[in-house]
Structure formats: structure tokens, C-alpha cells
Design a protein around this motif. Structure first.
Motif, PDB file in Angstrom:
ATOM      1  N   THR A 141       0.700  -1.093   0.079  1.00  0.00           N
ATOM      2  CA  THR A 141       0.129  -0.010   0.147  1.00  0.00           C
ATOM      3  C   THR A 141       0.848   1.332  -0.004  1.00  0.00           C
ATOM      4  OG1 THR A 141      -0.143   0.036   2.320  1.00  0.00           O
ATOM      5  CG2 THR A 141      -1.998  -1.183   1.272  1.00  0.00           C
ATOM      6  N   ASP A 142       2.011   1.199  -0.269  1.00  0.00           N
ATOM      7  CA  ASP A 142       3.083   2.318  -0.037  1.00  0.00           C
ATOM      8  C   ASP A 142       3.178   3.082  -1.422  1.00  0.00           C
ATOM      9  OD1 ASP A 142       4.548   0.574  -1.404  1.00  0.00           O
ATOM     10  OD2 ASP A 142       5.797   0.135   0.338  1.00  0.00           O
ATOM     11  N   ASN A 143       2.717   2.513  -2.515  1.00  0.00           N
ATOM     12  CA  ASN A 143       2.618   3.034  -3.639  1.00  0.00           C
ATOM     13  C   ASN A 143       4.286   3.253  -4.132  1.00  0.00           C
ATOM     14  OD1 ASN A 143      -0.037   3.633  -4.351  1.00  0.00           O
ATOM     15  ND2 ASN A 143       0.095   5.611  -2.943  1.00  0.00           N
ATOM     16  N   LEU A 144       5.011   2.321  -3.993  1.00  0.00           N
ATOM     17  CA  LEU A 144       6.540   2.183  -4.310  1.00  0.00           C
ATOM     18  C   LEU A 144       6.702   0.949  -5.483  1.00  0.00           C
ATOM     19  CD1 LEU A 144       8.441   2.969  -1.270  1.00  0.00           C
ATOM     20  CD2 LEU A 144       7.902   4.686  -2.999  1.00  0.00           C
ATOM     21  N   SER A 145       5.520   0.432  -5.652  1.00  0.00           N
ATOM     22  CA  SER A 145       5.568  -0.961  -6.223  1.00  0.00           C
ATOM     23  C   SER A 145       5.927  -0.451  -7.803  1.00  0.00           C
ATOM     24  CB  SER A 145       4.362  -1.664  -6.355  1.00  0.00           C
ATOM     25  OG  SER A 145       4.357  -2.186  -5.064  1.00  0.00           O
ATOM     26  N   PHE A 205      11.471  -6.630 -33.119  1.00  0.00           N
ATOM     27  CA  PHE A 205      11.164  -5.274 -32.643  1.00  0.00           C
ATOM     28  C   PHE A 205      11.012  -5.572 -30.977  1.00  0.00           C
ATOM     29  CE2 PHE A 205       7.445  -3.109 -30.682  1.00  0.00           C
ATOM     30  CZ  PHE A 205       7.713  -1.816 -31.295  1.00  0.00           C
ATOM     31  N   ASN A 206      11.381  -4.544 -30.356  1.00  0.00           N
ATOM     32  CA  ASN A 206      11.359  -4.707 -28.582  1.00  0.00           C
ATOM     33  C   ASN A 206      10.911  -3.449 -28.135  1.00  0.00           C
ATOM     34  OD1 ASN A 206      13.592  -6.934 -27.939  1.00  0.00           O
ATOM     35  ND2 ASN A 206      14.577  -5.757 -29.473  1.00  0.00           N
ATOM     36  N   LEU A 207       9.946  -3.544 -27.133  1.00  0.00           N
ATOM     37  CA  LEU A 207       9.476  -2.579 -26.254  1.00  0.00           C
ATOM     38  C   LEU A 207       9.580  -2.971 -24.542  1.00  0.00           C
ATOM     39  CD1 LEU A 207       7.643  -0.258 -26.162  1.00  0.00           C
ATOM     40  CD2 LEU A 207       5.680  -1.367 -26.528  1.00  0.00           C
ATOM     41  N   ASN A 208      10.090  -1.833 -24.061  1.00  0.00           N
ATOM     42  CA  ASN A 208      10.431  -2.037 -22.676  1.00  0.00           C
ATOM     43  C   ASN A 208       9.983  -0.834 -21.962  1.00  0.00           C
ATOM     44  OD1 ASN A 208      12.193  -4.405 -22.566  1.00  0.00           O
ATOM     45  ND2 ASN A 208      13.521  -3.067 -23.877  1.00  0.00           N
ATOM     46  N   VAL A 209       9.129  -0.935 -20.710  1.00  0.00           N
ATOM     47  CA  VAL A 209       8.569   0.017 -19.987  1.00  0.00           C
ATOM     48  C   VAL A 209       8.639  -0.391 -18.447  1.00  0.00           C
ATOM     49  CG1 VAL A 209       6.102  -0.872 -20.343  1.00  0.00           C
ATOM     50  CG2 VAL A 209       6.670   1.630 -19.692  1.00  0.00           C
ATOM     51  N   THR A 210       8.789   0.693 -17.634  1.00  0.00           N
ATOM     52  CA  THR A 210       8.750   0.440 -16.331  1.00  0.00           C
ATOM     53  C   THR A 210       7.569   1.214 -15.724  1.00  0.00           C
ATOM     54  OG1 THR A 210      11.308   0.094 -15.936  1.00  0.00           O
ATOM     55  CG2 THR A 210       9.860   0.739 -14.118  1.00  0.00           C
ATOM     56  N   LEU A 211       6.448   0.733 -14.971  1.00  0.00           N
ATOM     57  CA  LEU A 211       5.473   1.285 -14.526  1.00  0.00           C
ATOM     58  C   LEU A 211       5.733   1.490 -12.983  1.00  0.00           C
ATOM     59  CD1 LEU A 211       2.492  -0.586 -16.410  1.00  0.00           C
ATOM     60  CD2 LEU A 211       3.955   1.260 -17.151  1.00  0.00           C
ATOM     61  N   ASP A 212       5.795   2.842 -12.625  1.00  0.00           N
ATOM     62  CA  ASP A 212       5.934   3.087 -11.213  1.00  0.00           C
ATOM     63  C   ASP A 212       4.753   3.501 -10.461  1.00  0.00           C
ATOM     64  OD1 ASP A 212       8.900   3.229 -11.243  1.00  0.00           O
ATOM     65  OD2 ASP A 212       8.503   5.087 -12.371  1.00  0.00           O
ATOM     66  N   ALA A 213       4.799   3.345  -8.930  1.00  0.00           N
ATOM     67  CA  ALA A 213       3.617   3.681  -8.307  1.00  0.00           C
ATOM     68  C   ALA A 213       2.182   2.888  -8.725  1.00  0.00           C
ATOM     69  CB  ALA A 213       3.480   5.099  -8.212  1.00  0.00           C
ATOM     70  N   LEU A 214       2.263   1.534  -8.657  1.00  0.00           N
ATOM     71  CA  LEU A 214       1.276   0.986  -8.854  1.00  0.00           C
ATOM     72  C   LEU A 214       0.490   0.705  -7.757  1.00  0.00           C
ATOM     73  CD1 LEU A 214       2.574  -1.603 -11.425  1.00  0.00           C
ATOM     74  CD2 LEU A 214       1.263   0.283 -11.837  1.00  0.00           C
ATOM     75  N   ALA A 215      -0.875   0.958  -7.915  1.00  0.00           N
ATOM     76  CA  ALA A 215      -1.991   0.939  -6.678  1.00  0.00           C
ATOM     77  C   ALA A 215      -2.222  -0.543  -6.292  1.00  0.00           C
ATOM     78  CB  ALA A 215      -3.081   1.801  -6.726  1.00  0.00           C
ATOM     79  N   GLN A 267       8.344  -5.124  -5.266  1.00  0.00           N
ATOM     80  CA  GLN A 267       7.502  -4.329  -4.128  1.00  0.00           C
ATOM     81  C   GLN A 267       8.536  -4.357  -3.035  1.00  0.00           C
ATOM     82  OE1 GLN A 267       3.029  -5.468  -3.844  1.00  0.00           O
ATOM     83  NE2 GLN A 267       3.851  -7.188  -4.720  1.00  0.00           N
ATOM     84  N   THR A 268       8.046  -3.471  -1.929  1.00  0.00           N
ATOM     85  CA  THR A 268       8.705  -3.113  -1.084  1.00  0.00           C
ATOM     86  C   THR A 268       8.508  -4.491  -0.086  1.00  0.00           C
ATOM     87  OG1 THR A 268       7.134  -2.057  -0.108  1.00  0.00           O
ATOM     88  CG2 THR A 268       8.653  -0.784  -0.882  1.00  0.00           C
ATOM     89  N   TYR A 269       9.633  -4.568   0.766  1.00  0.00           N
ATOM     90  CA  TYR A 269       9.490  -5.858   1.746  1.00  0.00           C
ATOM     91  C   TYR A 269       9.711  -5.239   3.010  1.00  0.00           C
ATOM     92  CZ  TYR A 269      14.383  -5.516   2.254  1.00  0.00           C
ATOM     93  OH  TYR A 269      15.762  -5.161   2.315  1.00  0.00           O
TER      94      TYR A 269
END
Length: 269
Positions: A141-145, A205-215, A267-269
Motif C-alpha cells: 500500500t506504499d505506492n512504491l511498487s 522489435f523490442n518494447l520495454n517499459v517500467t510502470l511506477d507507483a502501482l496501486a 514491491q517493498t519488503y
């Protein structure tokens, strides 16, 4: 007096060779404690009769190697926001892919736009690469995932029946769509590219993405691609475009053309 010497000698032999168990009848080490251990100072390992063992350093954990030798192990934590741990890692693949035989939209792609299968050439004509679908959960629940998504496929051009062109080209786009808690799939990453050359030409073809702050929630991810401009140079009609699909078997097969999606969740631990 003889009896006393024998008793003392027996006691010394037991002290030197026996394993001692506290709250256990089957000790596994020289001292085996079955219960809570309270150490007021240091635990040292790797010592000998003449060398003092190591107490370890901050950030290390005590580990038993091969069930025989005890040692300290260093725990490596990646630098970044918070202390993150890998909670999920999976790779999905698809060997069917998709094919396009008509020109689509050459417009822009907006972040968080919804997936559409419209055949109107003024809007993106997206098509899912079904085998690349994956699911994961965010529980912190810390929005750091974070979710790190990596999509790879192979794009090929070919002639259709009755076509005679010698040099063709096709532009296309591929994107990653994400749904939360069974909601609509929204575009989270997109790249467009072009493949051109003779019959059977293909590229990776390559596509990479990092999604931050997942709820917190249940997520589903899919890869999709769309046609843009399918042109050619020379006689004939439109180019046939295969994405994750071998449209010319002379230079490519389904295993070579396959698409993959790798999902990593931190995720945080």
C-alpha cells in the motif's frame, strides 16, 4: 583412586567428542539449541584453534553452506526508491501472431487511451497478440511498487497472391496495454517502426517499459500491434505485414517469429 581417574578420563572424552543438545535429544552440531538464543555480543564463524572467526558486517546474513560449513552471506539490495524485492517474474509467448493486408491509421497514440479494434483508417486498428497476456497482483500500500514489462516480436513483409513487387515496406506500431481490477485496457507504452526490403525481409522489435507507483489491485497486461502504412515500390498492391507471424516461410518460421512478454514485479519488503 583408580576409580576416580577412570571417571575423570571418561568425562574428558565426552567433553571433547560429544555433541550437546539443549531441549533436543538429537543435536546436529557441537552445540544444538532448540529454542530462543539470546546473544549479548558477537557470533563468529570460520575460526580455528589459532585464528579468531569473523563476526560479519552490517548487511550480511548468517548462512549454512552444504549443511557443513557456516559462513556470512552478503545481501545485495538494488539502489532506488525504497527497498524493493522481486515478487513476480514470468515470461509468456505466442507463436500465432497477427497479419495485416491493408493500410491503417498513421496518427498519434495517446497514453492511457483505450484499446480499440475499429477498422476505420482514421483510428488505430489494434489487434492483441493473445499469447502474451499475463496477470499479476500488487499487495503493498506504499505506492512504491514497480512493474517492468518487456515485449519482443518479429516483423516480416511479404507479397500476397498475384503481387509482383520487388521492394516493399510497412510501418507499424506495437504497444503494451494494462487493465486494473477488470477495468478497461489502457495504453501504457508504444513504439512505431518500419520494415522495408525484398520479399521475406524481417526485423526484431523490442518494447520495454517500467510502470511506477502501482496501486493495490489485480492487473492484467497484454501486447497489441497495429498497421500504419503498407506500401511498396514496383508493380503490385499492398504489402502483407506479419507481426509475430511468418508470412514468408522461405526466410522465417513460427518459432523464429514468436512473440514474448516478460513481466517483473518489484514491491517493498
Amino acid at each position: 583412586m583408580k576409580n576416580i581417574y577412570i571417571t575423570l578420563l571418561s568425562f574428558m572424552l565426552i567433553s571433547i567428542n560429544a555433541q550437546v543438545g539443549i531441549n533436543t535429544a538429537t543435536p546436529q552440531k557441537t552445540l544444538d539449541v532448540n529454542g530462543t538464543l539470546y546473544v549479548r555480543q558477537q557470533i563468529r564463524t570460520g575460526g580455528t584453534a589459532t585464528v579468531v572467526g569473523s563476526p560479519g558486517v552490517s548487511g550480511q546474513l548468517f548462512s549454512v553452506v552444504d549443511g557443513v560449513s557456516d559462513t556470512w552471506k552478503t545481501v545485495q539490495i538494488a539502489n532506488g526508491t525504497g527497498s524493493l524485492s522481486l515478487f513476480y517474474l514470468n515470461t509468456t509467448k505466442d507463436i500465432t501472431g497477427i497479419q495485416f493486408t491493408q493500410t491503417g491509421s498513421t496518427g498519434r497514440y495517446d497514453l492511457n487511451s483505450t484499446f480499440t479494434t475499429s477498422t476505420d483508417t482514421t483510428t488505430p486498428n489494434w489487434a492483441y497478440i493473445n499469447g502474451t497476456t499475463d496477470s499479476f497482483n500488487i499487495t503493498r500500500t506504499d505506492n512504491l511498487s514497480k512493474a517492468v514489462l518487456s515485449f519482443q516480436t518479429t516483423v516480416q513483409i511479404a507479397r500476397g497472391t498475384g503481387q509482383t513487387w520487388t521492394t516493399g515496406s510497412a510501418s507499424y506500431a506495437c504497444g503494451i496495454f494494462l487493465s486494473k481490477d477488470s477495468g478497461p485496457f489502457l495504453l501504457k507504452a508504444v513504439r512505431n517502426d518500419v520494415v522495408r526490403g525484398g520479399v521475406g525481409t524481417y526485423r526484431v522489435f523490442n518494447l520495454n517499459v517500467t510502470l511506477d507507483a502501482l496501486a493495490v489491485g489485480a492487473y492484467q497486461v497484454k501486447a497489441a500491434c497495429t498497421n500504419r502504412n503498407l506500401g511498396n515500390t514496383g508493380a503490385g498492391t499492398l504489402t502483407t505485414l506479419g507481426i509475430g507471424s511468418a508470412v514468408n516461410a522461405a526466410t522465417l518460421n513460427s518459432d523464429m517469429a514468436q512473440s514474448t512478454m516478460t513481466t517483473s514485479v518489484l514491491q517493498t519488503y
